[in-house]
Design a protein around this motif. Structure first.
Motif, PDB file in Angstrom:
ATOM      1  N   PHE A 299     -38.637  29.035  -1.316  1.00  0.00           N
ATOM      2  CA  PHE A 299     -37.975  27.743  -1.126  1.00  0.00           C
ATOM      3  C   PHE A 299     -38.624  26.682  -2.006  1.00  0.00           C
ATOM      4  N   ALA A 300     -39.953  26.639  -2.005  1.00  0.00           N
ATOM      5  CA  ALA A 300     -40.680  25.651  -2.810  1.00  0.00           C
ATOM      6  C   ALA A 300     -40.396  25.841  -4.300  1.00  0.00           C
ATOM      7  N   GLU A 301     -40.179  27.082  -4.710  1.00  0.00           N
ATOM      8  CA  GLU A 301     -39.901  27.386  -6.110  1.00  0.00           C
ATOM      9  C   GLU A 301     -38.412  27.329  -6.434  1.00  0.00           C
ATOM     10  N   GLN A 302     -37.598  26.941  -5.452  1.00  0.00           N
ATOM     11  CA  GLN A 302     -36.144  26.853  -5.589  1.00  0.00           C
ATOM     12  C   GLN A 302     -35.548  28.180  -6.048  1.00  0.00           C
ATOM     13  N   ALA A 303     -36.006  29.261  -5.422  1.00  0.00           N
ATOM     14  CA  ALA A 303     -35.576  30.604  -5.810  1.00  0.00           C
ATOM     15  C   ALA A 303     -34.755  31.311  -4.731  1.00  0.00           C
ATOM     16  N   LEU A 304     -34.258  30.565  -3.752  1.00  0.00           N
ATOM     17  CA  LEU A 304     -33.473  31.172  -2.682  1.00  0.00           C
ATOM     18  C   LEU A 304     -31.981  31.007  -2.939  1.00  0.00           C
ATOM     19  N   CYS A 305     -31.198  31.962  -2.425  1.00  0.00           N
ATOM     20  CA  CYS A 305     -29.747  31.792  -2.469  1.00  0.00           C
ATOM     21  C   CYS A 305     -29.355  30.733  -1.429  1.00  0.00           C
TER      22      CYS A 305
ATOM     23  N   PRO B  71     -27.373  30.492   1.323  1.00  0.00           N
ATOM     24  CA  PRO B  71     -27.492  30.695   2.784  1.00  0.00           C
ATOM     25  C   PRO B  71     -28.940  30.677   3.279  1.00  0.00           C
ATOM     26  N   GLU B  72     -29.853  31.313   2.528  1.00  0.00           N
ATOM     27  CA  GLU B  72     -31.260  31.308   2.931  1.00  0.00           C
ATOM     28  C   GLU B  72     -31.842  29.905   2.829  1.00  0.00           C
ATOM     29  N   ARG B  73     -31.469  29.186   1.772  1.00  0.00           N
ATOM     30  CA  ARG B  73     -31.945  27.810   1.577  1.00  0.00           C
ATOM     31  C   ARG B  73     -31.498  26.916   2.732  1.00  0.00           C
ATOM     32  N   GLU B  74     -30.264  27.077   3.176  1.00  0.00           N
ATOM     33  CA  GLU B  74     -29.753  26.283   4.296  1.00  0.00           C
ATOM     34  C   GLU B  74     -30.514  26.595   5.583  1.00  0.00           C
ATOM     35  N   GLN B  75     -30.879  27.870   5.792  1.00  0.00           N
ATOM     36  CA  GLN B  75     -31.652  28.235   6.980  1.00  0.00           C
ATOM     37  C   GLN B  75     -33.021  27.558   6.954  1.00  0.00           C
ATOM     38  N   ILE B  76     -33.658  27.567   5.788  1.00  0.00           N
ATOM     39  CA  ILE B  76     -34.974  26.933   5.667  1.00  0.00           C
ATOM     40  C   ILE B  76     -34.845  25.428   5.894  1.00  0.00           C
ATOM     41  N   PHE B  77     -33.817  24.797   5.290  1.00  0.00           N
ATOM     42  CA  PHE B  77     -33.594  23.359   5.505  1.00  0.00           C
ATOM     43  C   PHE B  77     -33.445  23.042   6.987  1.00  0.00           C
ATOM     44  N   ALA B  78     -32.668  23.847   7.701  1.00  0.00           N
ATOM     45  CA  ALA B  78     -32.469  23.624   9.134  1.00  0.00           C
ATOM     46  C   ALA B  78     -33.792  23.735   9.886  1.00  0.00           C
ATOM     47  N   HIS B  79     -34.607  24.704   9.510  1.00  0.00           N
ATOM     48  CA  HIS B  79     -35.901  24.856  10.167  1.00  0.00           C
ATOM     49  C   HIS B  79     -36.812  23.673   9.848  1.00  0.00           C
ATOM     50  N   LEU B  80     -36.837  23.266   8.576  1.00  0.00           N
ATOM     51  CA  LEU B  80     -37.700  22.160   8.172  1.00  0.00           C
ATOM     52  C   LEU B  80     -37.325  20.848   8.860  1.00  0.00           C
ATOM     53  N   ALA B  81     -36.067  20.705   9.225  1.00  0.00           N
ATOM     54  CA  ALA B  81     -35.619  19.490   9.902  1.00  0.00           C
ATOM     55  C   ALA B  81     -36.317  19.292  11.240  1.00  0.00           C
ATOM     56  N   ARG B  82     -36.821  20.385  11.822  1.00  0.00           N
ATOM     57  CA  ARG B  82     -37.447  20.263  13.138  1.00  0.00           C
ATOM     58  C   ARG B  82     -38.897  20.745  13.174  1.00  0.00           C
ATOM     59  N   CYS B  83     -39.446  21.171  12.025  1.00  0.00           N
ATOM     60  CA  CYS B  83     -40.791  21.749  12.041  1.00  0.00           C
ATOM     61  C   CYS B  83     -41.698  21.055  11.023  1.00  0.00           C
ATOM     62  N   SER B  84     -42.540  20.175  11.511  1.00  0.00           N
ATOM     63  CA  SER B  84     -43.437  19.435  10.610  1.00  0.00           C
ATOM     64  C   SER B  84     -44.489  20.346   9.991  1.00  0.00           C
ATOM     65  N   ARG B  85     -44.877  21.385  10.691  1.00  0.00           N
ATOM     66  CA  ARG B  85     -45.869  22.322  10.149  1.00  0.00           C
ATOM     67  C   ARG B  85     -45.344  22.982   8.876  1.00  0.00           C
ATOM     68  N   CYS B  86     -44.137  23.467   8.907  1.00  0.00           N
ATOM     69  CA  CYS B  86     -43.559  24.120   7.738  1.00  0.00           C
ATOM     70  C   CYS B  86     -43.249  23.110   6.629  1.00  0.00           C
TER      71      CYS B  86
END
Length: 68
Positions: free
Chosen positions: A19-25, A27-42
């Motif tokens: 994700f940090a390297e902008q190498a995700l497709c 759907p995977e990028r959207e999943q990470i974005f959704a997780h990051l919206a609620r997880c300060s640790r990540c």
């Protein structure tokens, strides 16, 4: 990344790095974005990974405010 939405499950290190390297497709990028919206640790992990990729040194500690 596990598709379950429980807060105690986090993307693995490889997914966060991709994700940090902008190498995700998309759907995977959207999943990470959704997780990051609620997880300060990540979010912090992503921030540090992006800083490291940019070659910026991140301090091992944050200095306290010096009284004047």
């Amino acid at each position: 990344m596990n598709s379950t939405s429980q807060f105690d499950l986090h993307p693995d290190a490889d997914s966060l790095n991709a994700f940090a390297e902008q190498a995700l497709c998309e759907p995977e990028r959207e999943q990470i974005f959704a997780h990051l919206a609620r997880c300060s640790r990540c979010r912090q992990v992503i921030y540090l990974a992006q800083q490291a990729a940019a070659g910026a040194e991140t301090p091992a500690w944050i200095p306290a405010t010096v009284p004047t």
